[in-house]
Design an enzyme around this catalytic site. Structure first.
Site, PDB file in Angstrom:
ATOM      1  N   ASP A  30     -11.296  20.872  33.271  1.00  0.00           N
ATOM      2  CA  ASP A  30     -10.319  21.732  32.606  1.00  0.00           C
ATOM      3  C   ASP A  30     -10.691  21.837  31.135  1.00  0.00           C
ATOM      4  O   ASP A  30     -11.162  20.869  30.544  1.00  0.00           O
ATOM      5  CB  ASP A  30      -8.899  21.163  32.765  1.00  0.00           C
ATOM      6  N   CYS A 264       4.534  31.969  42.686  1.00  0.00           N
ATOM      7  CA  CYS A 264       3.717  32.751  43.633  1.00  0.00           C
ATOM      8  C   CYS A 264       4.377  34.029  44.121  1.00  0.00           C
ATOM      9  O   CYS A 264       3.837  35.115  43.920  1.00  0.00           O
ATOM     10  CB  CYS A 264       3.361  31.892  44.836  1.00  0.00           C
TER      11      CYS A 264
HETATM   12  C1  UDX Z   1       5.065  29.645  48.107  1.00  0.00           C
HETATM   13  C2  UDX Z   1       4.479  29.644  49.527  1.00  0.00           C
HETATM   14  O1  UDX Z   1       5.402  29.037  50.429  1.00  0.00           O
HETATM   15  C3  UDX Z   1       3.155  28.938  49.549  1.00  0.00           C
HETATM   16  O2  UDX Z   1       2.582  29.026  50.841  1.00  0.00           O
HETATM   17  C4  UDX Z   1       2.225  29.587  48.533  1.00  0.00           C
HETATM   18  O3  UDX Z   1       1.003  28.904  48.476  1.00  0.00           O
HETATM   19  C5  UDX Z   1       2.873  29.610  47.148  1.00  0.00           C
HETATM   20  O4  UDX Z   1       4.152  30.237  47.220  1.00  0.00           O
HETATM   21  P1  UDX Z   1       6.354  27.902  46.539  1.00  0.00           P
HETATM   22  O5  UDX Z   1       6.448  29.022  45.550  1.00  0.00           O
HETATM   23  O6  UDX Z   1       5.929  26.574  46.062  1.00  0.00           O
HETATM   24  O7  UDX Z   1       5.353  28.295  47.728  1.00  0.00           O
HETATM   25  O8  UDX Z   1       7.804  27.713  47.171  1.00  0.00           O
HETATM   26  P2  UDX Z   1       8.582  28.038  48.526  1.00  0.00           P
HETATM   27  O9  UDX Z   1       9.075  26.783  49.100  1.00  0.00           O
HETATM   28  O10 UDX Z   1       7.828  28.940  49.407  1.00  0.00           O
HETATM   29  O11 UDX Z   1       9.856  28.807  47.936  1.00  0.00           O
HETATM   30  C6  UDX Z   1       9.730  30.019  47.199  1.00  0.00           C
HETATM   31  C7  UDX Z   1      11.090  30.557  46.823  1.00  0.00           C
HETATM   32  O12 UDX Z   1      11.773  31.062  47.952  1.00  0.00           O
HETATM   33  C8  UDX Z   1      12.048  29.532  46.190  1.00  0.00           C
HETATM   34  O13 UDX Z   1      12.734  30.147  45.117  1.00  0.00           O
HETATM   35  C9  UDX Z   1      12.984  29.176  47.312  1.00  0.00           C
HETATM   36  O14 UDX Z   1      14.247  28.735  46.862  1.00  0.00           O
HETATM   37  C10 UDX Z   1      13.083  30.513  48.032  1.00  0.00           C
HETATM   38  N1  UDX Z   1      13.448  30.374  49.449  1.00  0.00           N
HETATM   39  C11 UDX Z   1      12.600  29.799  50.340  1.00  0.00           C
HETATM   40  C12 UDX Z   1      14.689  30.861  49.880  1.00  0.00           C
HETATM   41  O15 UDX Z   1      15.485  31.399  49.098  1.00  0.00           O
HETATM   42  N2  UDX Z   1      14.992  30.769  51.211  1.00  0.00           N
HETATM   43  C13 UDX Z   1      14.142  30.214  52.121  1.00  0.00           C
HETATM   44  O16 UDX Z   1      14.509  30.185  53.299  1.00  0.00           O
HETATM   45  C14 UDX Z   1      12.922  29.704  51.663  1.00  0.00           C
END
Ligand code: UDX
Length: 434
Positions: A30, A264
């Site tokens: 990094d 993401c």
């Molecule tokens: C996501 C993808 O799941 C992962 O595969 C990718 O590599 C990166 O993006 P992440 O952003 O870490 O991962 O979180 P995730 O658990 O997927 O939740 C994303 C958002 O969706 C959160 O704000 C969460 O609260 C929301 N969410 C998730 C909901 O509102 N309802 C759900 O049922 C699931």
């Protein structure tokens, strides 16, 4: 295998640590000297359960090291993974690939023999071709191949996701890259814990965006069904269960809430739309998802105001949870930001508690009164709002919450509590899609 990881952000650091735990020899590079120094002292730049122990044990075993010196880091590498940031480009939402291409330039210049450059950062379709052009320009004689290996890990569950993924996707255009990636992921295929899917490179690049856009769509779909449930007198949690038990739909990612956030989904859905525009192949469903999710976050602020009787001017509102989801300190695009701003615009005084997010929250929010626990957030407030479903908020003494509030209102934007339980404690309960 000898692996170099360029970038020690979420994806780079977790992937590097997990690869070393598979038994590979990993060097993480990094540019940020303070980050590398901290990592050498086993201080993690992010909050991720289990990461410090994983890093410590692999450093101790001599398989994992950190450096700011890219040339030394790539020496003798079989594979160099690019895991630098791809933020949304200001103004147009395109993924900003300048860090990726900058890193590739340096890597190609520094490599002395054959190796595979693997993009792990989420990059739009065709980026691998661009990387190949850089290789042809900077080091055509070195035998460098280019592959795509998108990462699907989630924050908060990153190590488990990496080690026990549903699948691994490798996009390759030649046998050398295929062989190197097969060796790297051999520990997963050996114990049959995950299928390793080999595709062409452009296909792998699309898989990552399609997966994220689909999941964002699933969440947004259930959120809109939740709104319908509220006005039509149904319960979205039962609807989600009722549809989710159909294997074709599946139960995961059907939790209605305040809208998705994080590093993401918001960024990747936007970047996918830009790609769709560039190729003149519209993705109308994803367009609708992005708009609906953006509007939802402020709508949640208005929902709180409405539940509090329509006027929050001068009133204190307690907020539980600031990060975009539990088990992370990440505030990026967290629904809490828009919700709190909407409340503040309406004249409310916001008091908030988050188990890990305070430091990051302070960078994006103004005039928030931070407290050290859930009960402190409720004290003297006209409403308590659950924005993020941290475990610490799942077994609150609701009777005590009631006695601390000036107005016994619980707005549960994650449907953590059954309404009857809150009502038994004397609270007025407002959930999502109930
Ligand atoms: C996501 C993808 O799941 C992962 O595969 C990718 O590599 C990166 O993006 P992440 O952003 O870490 O991962 O979180 P995730 O658990 O997927 O939740 C994303 C958002 O969706 C959160 O704000 C969460 O609260 C929301 N969410 C998730 C909901 O509102 N309802 C759900 O049922 C699931």
């Amino acid at each position: 295998m000898r692996i170099t990881m360029i970038g020690t952000g979420y994806v780079g650091l977790v992937s590097g640590a997990c690869f070393s735990d598979f038994g590979h020899e990993v060097v993480c590079v990094d540019k940020d000297a303070s980050k590398i120094e901290a990592l050498e002292r086993n201080v993690m730049p992010i909050y991720e359960p289990g990461l410090d122990a994983l890093v410590a044990s692999n450093v101790k075993a001599g398989r994992l090291s950190f450096t700011t010196d890219l040339a030394a880091g790539v020496a003798g590498a079989d594979a160099v993974f690019i895991a630098v940031g791809t933020p949304s480009r200001r103004g147009d939402g395109h993924a900003d690939l300048s860090y990726v291409f900058g890193a590739v330039h340096e890597v190609v210049a520094a490599l002395t023999g054959p190796a595979v450059i693997v993009t792990k950062s989420t990059v739009p379709v065709g980026t691998g071709d661009e990387v190949e052009r850089i290789v042809a320009e900077v080091g055509p004689e070195k035998g460098i191949k280019v592959a795509s290996n998108p990462e699907f890990l989630r924050e908060g569950a990153a190590i488990d996701d990496f080690k026990r993924p549903d699948r691994v996707v490798c996009g390759v255009e030649d046998d050398f890259a295929r062989e190197v990636l097969a060796q790297i992921y051999r520990p997963l295929s050996l114990n049959q814990s995950a299928p390793v899917l080999f595709t062409r490179r452009r296909t792998a690049e699309i898989i990552k965006y399609a997966a994220n856009a689909f999941l964002a769509t699933k969440i947004t779909f259930i959120n809109e069904i939740a709104d319908l449930c509220e006005v039509a007198g149904a319960d979205v949690q039962e609807v989600a269960r009722g549809i989710g038990l159909d294997n074709r739909i599946g139960r995961k990612f059907l939790h209605a809430g305040p809208g998705y956030g994080g590093s993401c989904f918001p960024k990747d859905t936007l970047a996918l739309l830009k790609t769709a525009q560039d190729y003149e192949s519209p993705l109308r469903i994803v367009e609708a998802v992005v708009t609906a999710n953006d509007q939802r976050k402020r709508a949640m602020g208005r929902k709180v105001i409405k539940a509090a009787g329509g006027d929050v001017k001068g009133k204190t509102i307690g907020i539980l949870g600031l990060t975009f989801k539990p088990n992370t300190d990440d505030m990026r695009d967290s629904p809490a930001i828009a919700i709190i701003q909407t409340l503040q615009d309406a004249g409310a005084v916001v008091r908030a508690y988050d188990p890990e997010g305070r430091e990051q929250a302070e960078k994006v929010l103004n005039n928030v009164d931070y407290v050290d626990g859930p009960y402190e957030a409720a004290e003297g407030a006209a409403a308590l709002v659950i924005v993020t479903e941290w475990d610490a908020f799942r077994a609150l003494d609701l009777g005590r919450i009631k006695s601390l509030l000036t107005d016994p209102l619980l707005v549960d934007l994650r449907n953590v509590y059954p309404p009857v339980e809150a009502e038994k404690a004397g609270l007025r309960y407002v959930g999502i899609g109930k």
